[in-house]
Design an enzyme around this catalytic site. Structure first.
Site, PDB file in Angstrom:
ATOM      1  N   GLY A 150      69.700 -46.923 -29.227  1.00  0.00           N
ATOM      2  CA  GLY A 150      70.303 -47.615 -30.351  1.00  0.00           C
ATOM      3  C   GLY A 150      70.220 -46.786 -31.611  1.00  0.00           C
ATOM      4  CG  MET A 172      65.414 -44.316 -41.592  1.00  0.00           C
ATOM      5  SD  MET A 172      63.855 -45.138 -41.951  1.00  0.00           S
ATOM      6  CE  MET A 172      62.782 -43.729 -42.129  1.00  0.00           C
ATOM      7  N   GLY A 173      67.863 -44.133 -38.616  1.00  0.00           N
ATOM      8  CA  GLY A 173      67.694 -43.159 -37.544  1.00  0.00           C
ATOM      9  C   GLY A 173      68.267 -43.672 -36.238  1.00  0.00           C
ATOM     10  CG  ASP A 196      64.431 -54.374 -43.334  1.00  0.00           C
ATOM     11  OD1 ASP A 196      65.178 -55.304 -43.686  1.00  0.00           O
ATOM     12  OD2 ASP A 196      64.822 -53.416 -42.643  1.00  0.00           O
ATOM     13  N   GLY A 223      70.258 -47.200 -36.143  1.00  0.00           N
ATOM     14  CA  GLY A 223      70.234 -48.000 -37.344  1.00  0.00           C
ATOM     15  C   GLY A 223      70.665 -47.179 -38.541  1.00  0.00           C
TER      16      GLY A 223
END
Length: 478
Positions: A18, A22-23, A132, A20
């Site tokens: 997967g 950020m990474g 978060d 996101g």
């Protein structure tokens, strides 16, 4: 990066899991131990993202809780970008479950909410604010030998140590998910504390139990709703929800952080009590279902068995299969015999099922010297049968009937709805009985004549003088 690349000189990338903001996360295999792990790499690396990834590694390693994803290693790629090596999880994120199934059952959702609170309590105890918390950062992990799912809180990339002055967000920027962010976090307050996670925790639980978020909209409309719209109650969306659960969620989603729950530990304690309450109620309901007052279960067991095949139900009665098949069952009680049928209440020789009267027979055929065959449908007299006793009120009507006339109907006699059956004609005496009567009468007549003759002879002898004795007695025969 692509599958087959070697990261850090020892982790071989296998497949992409997967990505996101950020990474990106890959499944990889350790070259020396063959252990499967998850490797998180930075996308479009910047100095700010590098520092966040290292902060996430330190936070996850510092918390060390079973409900927080475990970080095994930290390294650098050939481009000097940091990467994290974490526990490889199997299952789905909470976001995927809610999106697929909608509102989750309370019995399953309560333990999940409780374990999320435990992870928050462990992070706050180490002075770390997640900032978060949302369903996409909660993973429901299933281990091979564990029947229950294990909650894992992910992505501490936006976490902030309490009291730290380090700013990883540009001034005026908003980094996070506004649907779950607290009003003070949206406003950019610098003095955030664990109560900002309490707000996010409440919004997450609302969505978990209701299947929808408390605030709808996108972009500026969503932010405006979080800051100014009326805060809905869980009981308004889910009628019949437990009042204790409604109070817990309402105590988290409060704009004034001073009125919220002070700690995640307090919420966990309330959720544990509510979980135990619901578990006890479910166990009691299950025991009542198996009680004798519930639905009785009748089981038929196979030949060769002497008892019920299963103990999952309370058996109220067992019936051997031989009752239905006729075969005996070893060790089983014999089948019950049916009681004898009661004597018929109708006159013998005229069953109620007979609708047509028997054919008439001439008297000569039954009273002549030779016996005649009984007419079709009428039984031949055999022995004697007791007559049925009639009520007193019906005897005059019965006696008024001639032997040839039919008696009163079956309905008038018994009150039952049966067809009237004609009574058979009177049967003459048998020929043998008539000859016996003649013989007896003849014997009686002869006896009477003999008596009269003796009387007459005795009277004649008494009027004559006695005769002289004879010289010799004559024989009696003469």
């Amino acid at each position: 990066m692509k599958a087959g690349d070697l990261v850090g000189g020892k982790y071989r990338l296998a497949r992409r899991l997967g990505q996101g903001a950020m990474g990106v996360v890959w499944e990889a295999v350790h070259e020396m131990t063959s252990r499967h792990v998850a490797v998180k790499l930075i996308v479009n690396a910047t100095d700010n993202l590098r520092r966040r990834l290292l902060r996430e590694a330190r936070a996850a390693g510092q918390i060390a809780h079973r409900n927080v994803v475990e970080v095994y290693d930290v390294g650098e790629t050939a481009e000097e970008d940091p990467f994290l090596v974490m526990q490889l999880l199997s299952g789905d994120t909470l976001y995927a479950c809610v999106k697929r199934d909608g509102r989750m059952d309370v019995a399953r959702a309560l333990p999940i909410a409780r374990d999320i609170g435990r992870a928050l309590a462990a992070a706050h105890a180490q002075g770390i604010i997640h900032r978060d918390l949302k369903p996409a950062n909660v993973f429901l992990h299933r281990e091979p030998d564990a029947p229950d799912e294990l909650v894992k809180v992910l992505d501490f990339g936006l976490c902030k140590p309490m009291g730290a002055d380090e700013m990883l967000t540009a001034p005026g920027g908003l980094l996070g998910s506004p649907a779950y962010m607290s009003p003070e976090q949206i406003a950019g307050a610098p003095d955030l504390d664990p109560r900002t996670d309490i707000w996010s925790y409440g919004v997450l639980m609302f969505e978990l139990f209701a299947g929808q978020r408390p605030f709808a909209g996108r972009g500026p409309d969503l932010i405006h709703a979080v800051l100014t719209a009326p805060i809905p109650r869980l009981r308004d969306v889910v009628p019949g929800v437990d009042p204790a659960l409604d109070e817990i969620v309402a105590g988290c989603i409060v704009r004034d952080k001073r009125a919220r729950f002070a700690s995640a530990g307090e919420i966990v304690a309330r959720l544990e009590a509510l979980t135990e309450k619901i578990r006890s109620a479910a166990a009691q309901a299950a025991s009542e279902d198996g009680d004798e007052g519930g639905l009785a279960v009748t089981m038929v067991y196979r030949p060769g068995m002497t008892g019920p095949a299963s103990s999952s139900h309370k058996v109220a009665k067992t019936i051997p299969l031989s009752v239905f098949t006729g075969n005996p069952v070893p060790g089983a009680p014999p089948p019950m015999k049916e009681p004898p049928a009661p004597p018929p209440s109708y006159p013998q020789g005229a069953p109620p099922s007979q609708h047509e009267p028997p054919k008439s027979v001439p008297q000569s055929g039954w009273g002549g010297g030779q016996p005649q065959a009984a007419p079709l449908g009428m039984p031949v007299p055999q022995g004697t049968a007791p007559l049925q006793r009639l009520p007193e009120a019906q005897r005059p009507a019965w006696g008024a009937q001639t032997p040839q006339a039919p008696p009163p109907s079956w309905t008038s006699m018994t009150g039952q709805n049966q067809p009237a059956v004609p009574y058979p004609p009177a049967q003459p005496a048998a020929p043998e009985r008539r000859w016996i009567g003649f013989v007896i009468l003849a014997i009686g007549v002869l006896a009477l004549v003999s008596v009269l003759a003796i009387i007459g002879l005795s009277g004649g002898r008494s009027s004559k003088p006695p005769a002289p004795p004879a010289p010799s007695a004559a024989p009696a025969s003469r």
